[in-house]
Design a protein around this motif. Structure first.
Motif, PDB file in Angstrom:
ATOM      1  N   MET A   1       0.644  -1.147   0.162  1.00 46.88           N
ATOM      2  CA  MET A   1      -0.026  -0.190  -0.013  1.00 46.88           C
ATOM      3  C   MET A   1       0.870   1.267  -0.068  1.00 46.88           C
ATOM      4  SD  MET A   1      -3.051   1.100   2.600  1.00 46.88           S
ATOM      5  CE  MET A   1      -4.266   0.282   1.977  1.00 46.88           C
ATOM      6  N   LEU A   2       0.353   2.375  -0.753  1.00 47.72           N
ATOM      7  CA  LEU A   2       1.255   3.522  -0.782  1.00 47.72           C
ATOM      8  C   LEU A   2       0.375   4.629   0.117  1.00 47.72           C
ATOM      9  CD1 LEU A   2       3.064   5.653  -1.830  1.00 47.72           C
ATOM     10  CD2 LEU A   2       1.650   6.176  -3.806  1.00 47.72           C
ATOM     11  N   HIS A   3       1.009   5.055   1.214  1.00 47.58           N
ATOM     12  CA  HIS A   3       0.595   6.185   2.085  1.00 47.58           C
ATOM     13  C   HIS A   3       1.129   7.583   1.671  1.00 47.58           C
ATOM     14  CE1 HIS A   3      -1.032   3.101   5.048  1.00 47.58           C
ATOM     15  NE2 HIS A   3      -0.162   2.442   4.687  1.00 47.58           N
ATOM     16  N   THR A   4       0.456   8.297   1.681  1.00 47.02           N
ATOM     17  CA  THR A   4       1.069   9.624   1.124  1.00 47.02           C
ATOM     18  C   THR A   4       0.631  10.713   2.339  1.00 47.02           C
ATOM     19  OG1 THR A   4      -0.757  10.107  -0.227  1.00 47.02           O
ATOM     20  CG2 THR A   4       0.918   9.357  -1.408  1.00 47.02           C
ATOM     21  N   LEU A   5       1.879  11.146   2.948  1.00 42.23           N
ATOM     22  CA  LEU A   5       1.608  12.147   4.014  1.00 42.23           C
ATOM     23  C   LEU A   5       1.776  13.450   3.560  1.00 42.23           C
ATOM     24  CD1 LEU A   5       1.311  12.878   6.871  1.00 42.23           C
ATOM     25  CD2 LEU A   5       3.526  12.295   7.550  1.00 42.23           C
ATOM     26  N   MET A   6       0.879  14.318   3.311  1.00 41.70           N
ATOM     27  CA  MET A   6       1.068  15.752   3.089  1.00 41.70           C
ATOM     28  C   MET A   6       0.915  16.742   3.841  1.00 41.70           C
ATOM     29  SD  MET A   6      -1.516  15.151  -0.252  1.00 41.70           S
ATOM     30  CE  MET A   6      -2.722  13.993   0.472  1.00 41.70           C
ATOM     31  N   THR A   7       0.682  16.344   5.278  1.00 45.11           N
ATOM     32  CA  THR A   7       0.814  17.567   6.316  1.00 45.11           C
ATOM     33  C   THR A   7       1.772  17.344   7.088  1.00 45.11           C
ATOM     34  OG1 THR A   7      -0.726  16.043   7.814  1.00 45.11           O
ATOM     35  CG2 THR A   7      -2.012  17.499   6.311  1.00 45.11           C
ATOM     36  N   SER A   8       2.040  18.416   7.920  1.00 46.56           N
ATOM     37  CA  SER A   8       3.307  18.224   8.692  1.00 46.56           C
ATOM     38  C   SER A   8       2.959  17.265   9.648  1.00 46.56           C
ATOM     39  CB  SER A   8       3.241  20.094   9.326  1.00 46.56           C
ATOM     40  OG  SER A   8       4.164  19.653  10.806  1.00 46.56           O
ATOM     41  N   PRO A   9       4.041  16.687  10.223  1.00 47.91           N
ATOM     42  CA  PRO A   9       4.202  15.346  11.357  1.00 47.91           C
ATOM     43  C   PRO A   9       3.659  16.170  12.357  1.00 47.91           C
ATOM     44  CG  PRO A   9       6.253  15.985  10.877  1.00 47.91           C
ATOM     45  CD  PRO A   9       5.381  16.660   9.679  1.00 47.91           C
ATOM     46  N   PHE A  10       3.591  17.390  12.631  1.00 49.13           N
ATOM     47  CA  PHE A  10       3.287  18.073  13.595  1.00 49.13           C
ATOM     48  C   PHE A  10       1.831  18.651  13.804  1.00 49.13           C
ATOM     49  CE2 PHE A  10       7.646  18.864  13.258  1.00 49.13           C
ATOM     50  CZ  PHE A  10       8.240  18.106  14.283  1.00 49.13           C
ATOM     51  N   ARG A  11       1.033  18.379  12.654  1.00 51.25           N
ATOM     52  CA  ARG A  11      -0.092  18.743  12.545  1.00 51.25           C
ATOM     53  C   ARG A  11      -1.325  17.614  12.218  1.00 51.25           C
ATOM     54  NH1 ARG A  11      -1.182  24.526  11.888  1.00 51.25           N
ATOM     55  NH2 ARG A  11      -2.894  23.708  11.442  1.00 51.25           N
ATOM     56  N   CYS A  12      -0.700  16.371  12.436  1.00 49.77           N
ATOM     57  CA  CYS A  12      -1.309  15.269  12.200  1.00 49.77           C
ATOM     58  C   CYS A  12      -1.251  14.148  13.423  1.00 49.77           C
ATOM     59  CB  CYS A  12      -1.069  14.535  10.975  1.00 49.77           C
ATOM     60  SG  CYS A  12       0.397  13.795  10.726  1.00 49.77           S
ATOM     61  N   ASP A  13      -1.865  13.038  13.336  1.00 42.99           N
ATOM     62  CA  ASP A  13      -1.669  11.988  14.499  1.00 42.99           C
ATOM     63  C   ASP A  13      -0.752  11.086  13.801  1.00 42.99           C
ATOM     64  OD1 ASP A  13      -1.799  10.227  16.346  1.00 42.99           O
ATOM     65  OD2 ASP A  13      -3.875  10.094  16.526  1.00 42.99           O
ATOM     66  N   LEU A  14       0.426  11.267  13.900  1.00 37.94           N
ATOM     67  CA  LEU A  14       1.482  10.380  13.367  1.00 37.94           C
ATOM     68  C   LEU A  14       1.564   8.881  14.043  1.00 37.94           C
ATOM     69  CD1 LEU A  14       3.784  10.217  11.370  1.00 37.94           C
ATOM     70  CD2 LEU A  14       5.363  10.983  13.009  1.00 37.94           C
ATOM     71  N   SER A  15       1.259   9.033  15.347  1.00 38.38           N
ATOM     72  CA  SER A  15       1.116   7.824  16.130  1.00 38.38           C
ATOM     73  C   SER A  15       0.110   6.874  15.389  1.00 38.38           C
ATOM     74  CB  SER A  15       1.093   7.939  17.375  1.00 38.38           C
ATOM     75  OG  SER A  15       0.021   8.519  17.816  1.00 38.38           O
ATOM     76  N   ALA A  16      -0.958   7.473  15.015  1.00 33.72           N
ATOM     77  CA  ALA A  16      -2.149   6.609  14.493  1.00 33.72           C
ATOM     78  C   ALA A  16      -1.697   6.058  13.136  1.00 33.72           C
ATOM     79  CB  ALA A  16      -3.425   7.401  14.332  1.00 33.72           C
ATOM     80  N   ILE A  17      -1.047   7.109  12.333  1.00 35.56           N
ATOM     81  CA  ILE A  17      -0.701   6.465  10.830  1.00 35.56           C
ATOM     82  C   ILE A  17       0.434   5.369  11.006  1.00 35.56           C
ATOM     83  CG2 ILE A  17       0.784   7.315   8.993  1.00 35.56           C
ATOM     84  CD1 ILE A  17      -0.307  10.214   9.396  1.00 35.56           C
ATOM     85  N   LEU A  18       1.302   5.497  11.956  1.00 36.31           N
ATOM     86  CA  LEU A  18       2.229   4.237  12.269  1.00 36.31           C
ATOM     87  C   LEU A  18       1.601   3.254  12.614  1.00 36.31           C
ATOM     88  CD1 LEU A  18       5.147   6.452  14.155  1.00 36.31           C
ATOM     89  CD2 LEU A  18       5.166   5.654  11.872  1.00 36.31           C
ATOM     90  N   ARG A  19       0.587   3.110  13.500  1.00 34.01           N
ATOM     91  CA  ARG A  19      -0.311   1.777  13.822  1.00 34.01           C
ATOM     92  C   ARG A  19      -0.809   1.368  12.517  1.00 34.01           C
ATOM     93  NH1 ARG A  19      -1.612   5.247  18.195  1.00 34.01           N
ATOM     94  NH2 ARG A  19      -3.686   5.338  17.283  1.00 34.01           N
ATOM     95  N   LEU A  20      -1.027   2.002  11.471  1.00 33.67           N
ATOM     96  CA  LEU A  20      -1.644   1.305  10.394  1.00 33.67           C
ATOM     97  C   LEU A  20      -0.764   1.034   9.238  1.00 33.67           C
ATOM     98  CD1 LEU A  20      -4.634   3.903  10.189  1.00 33.67           C
ATOM     99  CD2 LEU A  20      -4.876   1.735  10.887  1.00 33.67           C
ATOM    100  N   LEU A  21       0.510   1.234   9.334  1.00 35.19           N
ATOM    101  CA  LEU A  21       1.514   0.950   8.401  1.00 35.19           C
ATOM    102  C   LEU A  21       1.677  -0.547   8.529  1.00 35.19           C
ATOM    103  CD1 LEU A  21       4.041   3.703   8.439  1.00 35.19           C
ATOM    104  CD2 LEU A  21       2.231   3.617   6.936  1.00 35.19           C
ATOM    105  N   ALA A  22       1.910  -1.497   7.436  1.00 36.40           N
ATOM    106  CA  ALA A  22       2.240  -2.822   7.309  1.00 36.40           C
ATOM    107  C   ALA A  22       3.401  -2.865   6.949  1.00 36.40           C
ATOM    108  CB  ALA A  22       1.064  -3.432   6.502  1.00 36.40           C
ATOM    109  N   ALA A  23       4.222  -4.148   7.134  1.00 38.49           N
ATOM    110  CA  ALA A  23       5.412  -4.392   6.603  1.00 38.49           C
ATOM    111  C   ALA A  23       5.500  -4.509   5.171  1.00 38.49           C
ATOM    112  CB  ALA A  23       6.112  -5.705   6.931  1.00 38.49           C
TER     113      ALA A  23
END
Length: 95
Positions: free
Chosen positions: A1-23
């Motif tokens: 899967m391709l995840h595109t992060l377009m917002t500053s990591p300081f303006r999003c829930d990066l920990s939630a994104i990290l939980r959804l990433l797969a190997a």
């Protein structure tokens, strides 16, 4: 899967994104998301701990004057590479 992060990591829930990433997922940082690839930053360290492939869009780095400050552990790519990532990953998630 391709995840595109377009917002500053300081303006999003990066920990939630990290939980959804797969190997093996591909993560492309673009627009203000490129800030997450700053060398030595906490967001970069968190992303590098995940079993992912990390890419940063060169044009957005240049537009923000950050190209020289990006960690060598992140792969800098251009628009052609972005298209190849999109083709390789039929499933995509934009953050």
């Amino acid at each position: 899967m391709l995840h595109t992060l377009m917002t500053s990591p300081f303006r999003c829930d990066l920990s939630a994104i990290l939980r959804l990433l797969a190997a093996g997922d591909d993560v492309l940082l673009l627009q203000d998301g490129v800030i997450a690839a700053l060398d030595g930053s906490a967001p970069l360290e968190a992303l590098l701990k995940a079993p992912i492939n990390l890419y940063v869009l060169k044009e957005d780095l240049e537009a923000r004057g950050l190209l020289a400050q990006i960690s060598p552990r992140a792969t800098v790519v251009g628009y052609t590479d972005f298209i190849q990532l999109a083709v390789r990953n039929p499933q995509q998630m934009a953050w």
